[in-house]
Scaffold this motif. Sequence first.
Motif, mmCIF file in Angstrom:
data_model
loop_
_atom_site.group_PDB
_atom_site.id
_atom_site.type_symbol
_atom_site.label_atom_id
_atom_site.label_comp_id
_atom_site.label_asym_id
_atom_site.label_seq_id
_atom_site.Cartn_x
_atom_site.Cartn_y
_atom_site.Cartn_z
ATOM 1 N N GLU A 310 5.488 -1.474 -4.268
ATOM 2 C CA GLU A 310 6.011 -1.176 -5.442
ATOM 3 C C GLU A 310 5.399 -1.887 -6.719
ATOM 4 O O GLU A 310 4.899 -1.226 -7.661
ATOM 5 C CB GLU A 310 7.538 -1.536 -5.623
ATOM 6 C CG GLU A 310 8.413 -0.474 -5.054
ATOM 7 C CD GLU A 310 9.709 -1.133 -5.053
ATOM 8 O OE1 GLU A 310 10.070 -1.981 -5.750
ATOM 9 O OE2 GLU A 310 10.781 -0.298 -4.186
ATOM 10 N N ALA A 311 4.662 -2.882 -6.404
ATOM 11 C CA ALA A 311 3.736 -3.446 -7.297
ATOM 12 C C ALA A 311 2.307 -3.354 -7.353
ATOM 13 O O ALA A 311 1.514 -3.983 -8.287
ATOM 14 C CB ALA A 311 4.220 -5.275 -7.251
ATOM 15 N N GLY A 312 2.026 -2.054 -6.418
ATOM 16 C CA GLY A 312 0.658 -1.785 -6.620
ATOM 17 C C GLY A 312 -0.120 -2.183 -5.309
ATOM 18 O O GLY A 312 -1.419 -2.064 -5.364
ATOM 19 N N ALA A 313 0.473 -2.819 -4.386
ATOM 20 C CA ALA A 313 -0.590 -3.116 -3.259
ATOM 21 C C ALA A 313 -0.813 -1.841 -2.364
ATOM 22 O O ALA A 313 0.004 -0.861 -2.424
ATOM 23 C CB ALA A 313 0.431 -4.123 -2.194
ATOM 24 N N LEU A 314 -1.953 -2.063 -2.010
ATOM 25 C CA LEU A 314 -2.607 -0.618 -1.144
ATOM 26 C C LEU A 314 -1.701 -0.499 0.449
ATOM 27 O O LEU A 314 -1.587 0.649 0.922
ATOM 28 C CB LEU A 314 -4.031 -0.725 -0.726
ATOM 29 C CG LEU A 314 -4.904 -0.803 -2.190
ATOM 30 C CD1 LEU A 314 -6.404 -0.898 -1.855
ATOM 31 C CD2 LEU A 314 -4.650 0.437 -3.025
ATOM 32 N N GLY A 315 -1.200 -1.931 0.692
ATOM 33 C CA GLY A 315 -0.599 -1.676 2.091
ATOM 34 C C GLY A 315 -0.150 -3.188 2.242
ATOM 35 O O GLY A 315 -0.469 -4.154 1.727
ATOM 36 N N CYS A 316 0.919 -3.096 3.113
ATOM 37 C CA CYS A 316 1.627 -4.305 3.605
ATOM 38 C C CYS A 316 2.296 -4.474 4.955
ATOM 39 O O CYS A 316 2.711 -3.466 5.313
ATOM 40 C CB CYS A 316 2.656 -5.007 2.632
ATOM 41 S SG CYS A 316 3.499 -6.573 2.863
ATOM 42 N N THR A 317 2.090 -5.543 5.619
ATOM 43 C CA THR A 317 2.746 -5.658 6.964
ATOM 44 C C THR A 317 2.754 -7.101 7.145
ATOM 45 O O THR A 317 2.698 -7.722 6.469
ATOM 46 C CB THR A 317 1.764 -5.125 8.045
ATOM 47 O OG1 THR A 317 2.496 -4.853 9.070
ATOM 48 C CG2 THR A 317 0.291 -5.702 8.197
ATOM 49 N N ILE A 318 3.285 -7.522 8.213
ATOM 50 C CA ILE A 318 3.449 -9.013 8.967
ATOM 51 C C ILE A 318 2.087 -9.398 9.401
ATOM 52 O O ILE A 318 1.504 -8.510 10.099
ATOM 53 C CB ILE A 318 4.449 -8.874 10.154
ATOM 54 C CG1 ILE A 318 5.803 -8.290 9.690
ATOM 55 C CG2 ILE A 318 4.649 -10.157 10.836
ATOM 56 C CD1 ILE A 318 6.924 -8.120 11.013
ATOM 57 N N VAL A 326 1.412 -9.768 4.713
ATOM 58 C CA VAL A 326 0.203 -9.647 4.138
ATOM 59 C C VAL A 326 0.181 -8.375 3.232
ATOM 60 O O VAL A 326 0.322 -7.418 3.911
ATOM 61 C CB VAL A 326 -1.005 -10.045 5.215
ATOM 62 C CG1 VAL A 326 -0.676 -8.996 6.474
ATOM 63 C CG2 VAL A 326 -2.402 -9.690 4.702
ATOM 64 N N ALA A 327 -0.405 -8.276 2.127
ATOM 65 C CA ALA A 327 -0.653 -7.074 1.511
ATOM 66 C C ALA A 327 -1.989 -7.176 1.147
ATOM 67 O O ALA A 327 -2.667 -8.120 0.758
ATOM 68 C CB ALA A 327 0.299 -7.282 0.104
ATOM 69 N N VAL A 328 -2.346 -5.915 0.921
ATOM 70 C CA VAL A 328 -3.886 -5.719 0.951
ATOM 71 C C VAL A 328 -4.197 -5.116 -0.548
ATOM 72 O O VAL A 328 -3.391 -4.213 -1.003
ATOM 73 C CB VAL A 328 -4.504 -5.081 1.919
ATOM 74 C CG1 VAL A 328 -4.193 -3.395 1.905
ATOM 75 C CG2 VAL A 328 -6.314 -5.057 1.844
ATOM 76 N N ILE A 329 -5.128 -5.663 -1.220
ATOM 77 C CA ILE A 329 -5.558 -5.141 -2.694
ATOM 78 C C ILE A 329 -7.125 -4.960 -2.692
ATOM 79 O O ILE A 329 -7.737 -5.758 -1.811
ATOM 80 C CB ILE A 329 -4.977 -5.962 -3.789
ATOM 81 C CG1 ILE A 329 -5.447 -7.380 -3.434
ATOM 82 C CG2 ILE A 329 -3.446 -5.889 -3.972
ATOM 83 C CD1 ILE A 329 -4.895 -8.185 -4.750
ATOM 84 N N GLU A 330 -7.528 -4.265 -3.514
ATOM 85 C CA GLU A 330 -8.944 -4.126 -3.897
ATOM 86 C C GLU A 330 -9.281 -4.898 -5.120
ATOM 87 O O GLU A 330 -8.821 -4.553 -6.174
ATOM 88 C CB GLU A 330 -9.627 -2.743 -3.963
ATOM 89 C CG GLU A 330 -10.905 -2.847 -4.137
ATOM 90 C CD GLU A 330 -11.642 -1.456 -3.738
ATOM 91 O OE1 GLU A 330 -12.713 -1.113 -3.628
ATOM 92 O OE2 GLU A 330 -10.882 -0.200 -3.963
ATOM 93 N N GLY A 331 -9.931 -6.126 -5.059
ATOM 94 C CA GLY A 331 -10.184 -6.994 -6.285
ATOM 95 C C GLY A 331 -9.053 -8.032 -6.560
ATOM 96 O O GLY A 331 -7.751 -7.663 -5.819
ATOM 97 N N GLU A 332 -8.951 -8.782 -7.156
ATOM 98 C CA GLU A 332 -7.955 -9.881 -7.349
ATOM 99 C C GLU A 332 -6.890 -9.718 -8.464
ATOM 100 O O GLU A 332 -6.008 -10.343 -8.878
ATOM 101 C CB GLU A 332 -8.581 -11.309 -7.724
ATOM 102 C CG GLU A 332 -9.486 -11.720 -6.194
ATOM 103 C CD GLU A 332 -9.718 -13.276 -6.520
ATOM 104 O OE1 GLU A 332 -9.537 -13.591 -7.489
ATOM 105 O OE2 GLU A 332 -10.228 -13.611 -5.576
ATOM 106 N N GLU A 333 -7.080 -8.739 -9.396
ATOM 107 C CA GLU A 333 -6.321 -8.521 -10.427
ATOM 108 C C GLU A 333 -5.112 -8.439 -10.350
ATOM 109 O O GLU A 333 -4.280 -8.873 -11.329
ATOM 110 C CB GLU A 333 -7.128 -7.106 -11.351
ATOM 111 C CG GLU A 333 -8.263 -7.515 -11.814
ATOM 112 C CD GLU A 333 -9.413 -7.111 -10.708
ATOM 113 O OE1 GLU A 333 -10.652 -7.602 -10.795
ATOM 114 O OE2 GLU A 333 -9.270 -6.515 -9.684
#
Length: 375
Positions: A310-318, A326-333
């Motif tokens: 909901e906060a904008g992560a591209l994906g999340c898993t254990i 662990v959530a994955v994003i592109e860039g640190e912003e």
Amino acid sequence: MAAAATATAPSSFPSTRVHKPTLLSFRVSTKLRATAAPPSDPAPAFRSVTAFAPATVANLGPGFDFLGCAVADASLSLGDTVTATLDPSLPAGTVAISGITSPARPRLADRLSRDPLRNCAGIAAVAALRALGVRSHGVSLSLAKGLPLGSGLGSSAASAAAAAKAVDALFGSLLPRDGLVLAGLESEKAVSGFHADNIAPAILGGFVMVRSYDPFCLVSLPCPPALRLCFVLVTPDFEAPTSKMRAALPKNIAMGHHVRNSSQAAALVAGVLQGDAALIGSAMSSDFIVEPTRAPLIPGMAAVKAAALEAGALGCTISGAGPTAVAVIEGEEKGEEIARRMIDAFLSVGKLKATATVAQLDRAGARVISTSGLE
């Protein structure tokens, strides 16, 4: 004096016969034969060597036991450090652990054995000495733990990888990459089972796929340098032993779930090779077998995943066996905001305090960070 372990114990290393299929890092047979070693007892190149090995995220959702990647922060605090030192007080060919520290978690050091045959770094160091054929020198190890135990961040693999790298460099960096991975795998086998999805990326860096275990075959997945892939790692105050989390896995898998997971794992590999962060994240979030079984064992995990997305992560898993999410994003912003939302979810739903780190894909793997020359 700390307990010492000999490097001449019978080896359970597979052989290191090398093949070269497409994208293949190396392939070795898992038949229980000694690893090929240099023809003579190698002379030391340094008096001491300090090596760092990064944290790892294993499984990456649908890639249970065959996909993993290395992650680290800029300060190299997200990983373990081992110093290997020539020690003339030790019997030749043996390893001792002279000290264990954990700057961020002082009480953690007291939980780790100084018996080199019961410590991840010690087991890997013994295996590396054996692979090198060292017979004339003893080595003492000092371990600095940067990773918590039972966190799902490859804590045991980081210790093993750093130790194998430090010992190899101490004697001139003679082992091929397969030799280093196999030395670390000796440690993983003793601690958490014969699976390389943590130790391989901890040593090689980047994304690594375990194609098979018999014959043992690893594939490094080249990720485009332009991809700014980052990982939001949120670790709750909750320990999830690998043995307990593996015991919870289903014994039978529905064909439909197998097909869906296989396609998602293939999509994840494609995303890595193409540098498609959105595809990587979507595939990571689409595990229909392991995550549904393990998530209920980690208080608040389902809510944490939902909060990240909901906060904008591209994906999340254990991450690995957990409990780290662990959530994955592109860039640190968006990293700090996503981390805050995940921490809040762990606290409000799981009643667990948590800490967060925004890390980058670590492309280097285990590396030497300092040396001390021979006198």
